[in-house]
Design a protein around this motif. Sequence first.
Motif, mmCIF file in Angstrom:
data_model
loop_
_atom_site.group_PDB
_atom_site.id
_atom_site.type_symbol
_atom_site.label_atom_id
_atom_site.label_comp_id
_atom_site.label_asym_id
_atom_site.label_seq_id
_atom_site.Cartn_x
_atom_site.Cartn_y
_atom_site.Cartn_z
ATOM 1 N N ARG A 47 6.414 7.241 0.166
ATOM 2 C CA ARG A 47 7.351 7.311 1.285
ATOM 3 C C ARG A 47 7.184 8.594 2.086
ATOM 4 O O ARG A 47 8.065 8.978 2.838
ATOM 5 N N ARG A 48 6.082 9.260 1.895
ATOM 6 C CA ARG A 48 5.766 10.496 2.599
ATOM 7 C C ARG A 48 6.794 11.585 2.299
ATOM 8 O O ARG A 48 7.170 12.384 3.158
ATOM 9 N N VAL A 49 7.243 11.634 1.051
ATOM 10 C CA VAL A 49 8.084 12.731 0.586
ATOM 11 C C VAL A 49 7.188 13.703 -0.177
ATOM 12 O O VAL A 49 6.484 13.311 -1.110
ATOM 13 N N LEU A 50 7.200 14.962 0.232
ATOM 14 C CA LEU A 50 6.414 16.001 -0.425
ATOM 15 C C LEU A 50 7.226 16.591 -1.564
ATOM 16 O O LEU A 50 8.352 17.059 -1.368
ATOM 17 N N TRP A 51 6.650 16.562 -2.759
ATOM 18 C CA TRP A 51 7.281 17.143 -3.943
ATOM 19 C C TRP A 51 6.488 18.384 -4.353
ATOM 20 O O TRP A 51 5.277 18.307 -4.540
ATOM 21 N N ILE A 52 7.154 19.498 -4.479
ATOM 22 C CA ILE A 52 6.530 20.756 -4.892
ATOM 23 C C ILE A 52 7.190 21.205 -6.194
ATOM 24 O O ILE A 52 8.414 21.360 -6.256
ATOM 25 N N ASP A 53 6.378 21.392 -7.233
ATOM 26 C CA ASP A 53 6.870 21.898 -8.509
ATOM 27 C C ASP A 53 6.174 23.223 -8.826
ATOM 28 O O ASP A 53 4.939 23.282 -8.830
ATOM 29 N N VAL A 54 6.954 24.258 -9.081
ATOM 30 C CA VAL A 54 6.429 25.551 -9.537
ATOM 31 C C VAL A 54 7.040 25.798 -10.918
ATOM 32 O O VAL A 54 8.250 26.039 -11.034
ATOM 33 N N THR A 107 15.659 24.649 -16.106
ATOM 34 C CA THR A 107 14.768 25.041 -17.193
ATOM 35 C C THR A 107 13.806 23.895 -17.472
ATOM 36 O O THR A 107 14.088 22.733 -17.158
ATOM 37 N N THR A 108 12.678 24.206 -18.051
ATOM 38 C CA THR A 108 11.682 23.171 -18.344
ATOM 39 C C THR A 108 12.131 22.324 -19.529
ATOM 40 O O THR A 108 13.064 22.671 -20.255
ATOM 41 N N GLU A 109 11.417 21.198 -19.712
ATOM 42 C CA GLU A 109 11.761 20.296 -20.802
ATOM 43 C C GLU A 109 11.623 20.966 -22.163
ATOM 44 O O GLU A 109 12.322 20.621 -23.121
ATOM 45 N N GLU A 110 10.725 21.935 -22.255
ATOM 46 C CA GLU A 110 10.516 22.630 -23.528
ATOM 47 C C GLU A 110 11.655 23.595 -23.858
ATOM 48 O O GLU A 110 11.735 24.122 -24.973
ATOM 49 N N GLY A 111 12.526 23.858 -22.889
ATOM 50 C CA GLY A 111 13.656 24.742 -23.132
ATOM 51 C C GLY A 111 13.400 26.181 -22.783
ATOM 52 O O GLY A 111 14.312 26.999 -22.758
ATOM 53 N N SER A 112 12.152 26.544 -22.526
ATOM 54 C CA SER A 112 11.818 27.900 -22.080
ATOM 55 C C SER A 112 11.014 27.771 -20.805
ATOM 56 O O SER A 112 10.311 26.795 -20.596
ATOM 57 N N GLY A 113 11.092 28.781 -19.991
ATOM 58 C CA GLY A 113 10.406 28.678 -18.707
ATOM 59 C C GLY A 113 11.313 28.028 -17.672
ATOM 60 O O GLY A 113 12.398 27.527 -17.967
ATOM 61 N N THR A 114 10.858 28.030 -16.426
ATOM 62 C CA THR A 114 11.672 27.575 -15.305
ATOM 63 C C THR A 114 10.872 26.630 -14.416
ATOM 64 O O THR A 114 9.670 26.821 -14.220
ATOM 65 N N ARG A 115 11.564 25.616 -13.883
ATOM 66 C CA ARG A 115 10.961 24.701 -12.918
ATOM 67 C C ARG A 115 11.711 24.824 -11.591
ATOM 68 O O ARG A 115 12.928 24.636 -11.533
ATOM 69 N N VAL A 116 10.978 25.149 -10.537
ATOM 70 C CA VAL A 116 11.509 25.124 -9.172
ATOM 71 C C VAL A 116 10.939 23.880 -8.502
ATOM 72 O O VAL A 116 9.720 23.741 -8.398
ATOM 73 N N ARG A 117 11.820 22.991 -8.084
ATOM 74 C CA ARG A 117 11.362 21.746 -7.459
ATOM 75 C C ARG A 117 11.899 21.666 -6.027
ATOM 76 O O ARG A 117 13.105 21.794 -5.789
ATOM 77 N N ALA A 118 10.973 21.449 -5.084
ATOM 78 C CA ALA A 118 11.345 21.279 -3.678
ATOM 79 C C ALA A 118 10.993 19.872 -3.240
ATOM 80 O O ALA A 118 9.932 19.345 -3.589
ATOM 81 N N LYS A 119 11.894 19.264 -2.484
ATOM 82 C CA LYS A 119 11.690 17.920 -1.930
ATOM 83 C C LYS A 119 11.762 18.018 -0.414
ATOM 84 O O LYS A 119 12.769 18.444 0.147
ATOM 85 N N LEU A 120 10.682 17.612 0.276
ATOM 86 C CA LEU A 120 10.639 17.674 1.742
ATOM 87 C C LEU A 120 10.130 16.337 2.284
ATOM 88 O O LEU A 120 8.960 15.991 2.102
#
Length: 510
Positions: free
Chosen positions: A438-445, A482-495
């Motif tokens: 659907r032309r949605v840009l997903w950015i995961d850091v 937080t990530t699925e593993e419980g440590s670390g961080t996920r930044v998710r952008a939807k455009l």
Amino acid sequence: MSEWESVLDGLATGVALVGGDGAIRWVNRAGARVLCRPREELVGVAAPFRLESSDAQGLAASWDPGESLCVWQAGSRDPRWLAYTRGADVRIGVEGALISFRDVTEYQQRLRSAAALARTAASMASDSSLEEVLGAMAAEIQRSPGVAGTQIITFGMFGDHLQLMGSAGFAEVTPFFDLLMASQDRGADLITHRSMSERRQQVLPGRRIQMLADPAWQPLHEYVSQLDWEDFVSTPLLSRGKALGALNVYVASGYQATPALLGFLGAMVEQAALAVDYATLIGQERVSARREERRRLARDLHDSVVQHVFSIGMQAKALRGIAGRMDGPLAERVETVAGEVTGLVDYVQRDLRGVVLALQPSVPARLGLLPALNALAEGIERRYDVIVELTVDALVAKDVEGADLSEDVYQIISEALHNAVKHAAPTVVRVDARLDERRVLWIDVVDDGRGVPADVTAGSGFGLTSMRDRASRWGGSVTVTTTEEGSGTRVRAKLPLPYGRTTHRQEGTT
């Protein structure tokens, strides 16, 4: 026909003889036309005019001066506004009062329209956001007789995707777009597409029945059933020959899309188009001012702060040299402090170089998005001793066009990367950018560090606010978890990426 009936029948103004019980005893030809029913059917019907009983005769002894207003409903027709005046009490076969009346529906609608336009102009003159202004317009339109629901849909300020910017009458607003897209995928006919493409108002009588009978609209059946409506009107917002969006109105059951209502909607979309144009101009001016401010900050940092920090580093090195020529415990202490200052200077210089680089305008515009991201990743790896795994869908590099969009994508990724290395102390940061159907840009850091502070995750950090501001300009969002593993961080952008204005793929309309 009696002599008095012949005289009253020749008048152009409606005249009715109303009994003490409030029922119509007789009405002339002009009055029957105004009341939209044959004269014989009107006899015995309760009159809409106010008659206050004051004695056994059932007629008021006094009356307000000038004309009064009332509303007359003639079957399934739209209600009519009547202005009326009570004459003298008479006895013509039966006892009653003569009431002269006329149809002022169009005049009343013009007054309502003028008031709505005045309130709309006042909201445009305020410091409200575009969404607040269009929301106020939708509420004004909703006050008009016969309007069950209103939607104002426009292009994003910096993109070509459509957004629902104003709504009134609906109990729920949020799920509309997802349900609409699901209906479109099933082959539903989007009327707003037609109104914007043809640049003219579209009126569809019986649209509710059509939608509920069409399986393609099944995802929206429950949603549109919130309202008691029948007909649908879509009016495009036009400016300088371009379609900026559309005003959708769901006409209430028992009402029709009269010329007066359609004219009122046309006047309101002109105001809405002005509001969108004004907001777009202001937004562009703010972007230009922000870019210029970033250039100034980059120059000041480079010419002043960076040079001062460099001088501090040189002084610290000189101090270490002096400590090397000294004897005793003081020399050791001086050398330790000088070494700490040198380390701090190196750290600050790395940070400042990163800030100056981030402040440079339109890095992707000069290099292209993918080369700019590669340079960003290499620079962070070199300065912070961290591995950056960059995966960018080929479609992303191809479809993220235009300086504004590519810069926002670049800056969102840059901010997320810098937040990770500054706050989380990771060893690896993965950056993934992909485009869905659907032309949605997903950015995961995603980083493997210790996680970012709670205030940043909650959304109070300046960097996160900046990312969200950039995403919102395209109708998108940014989340931090937080990530699925419980440590670390996920930044998710939807455009949501823009489609060409001729295709109107991502419509927010029925």
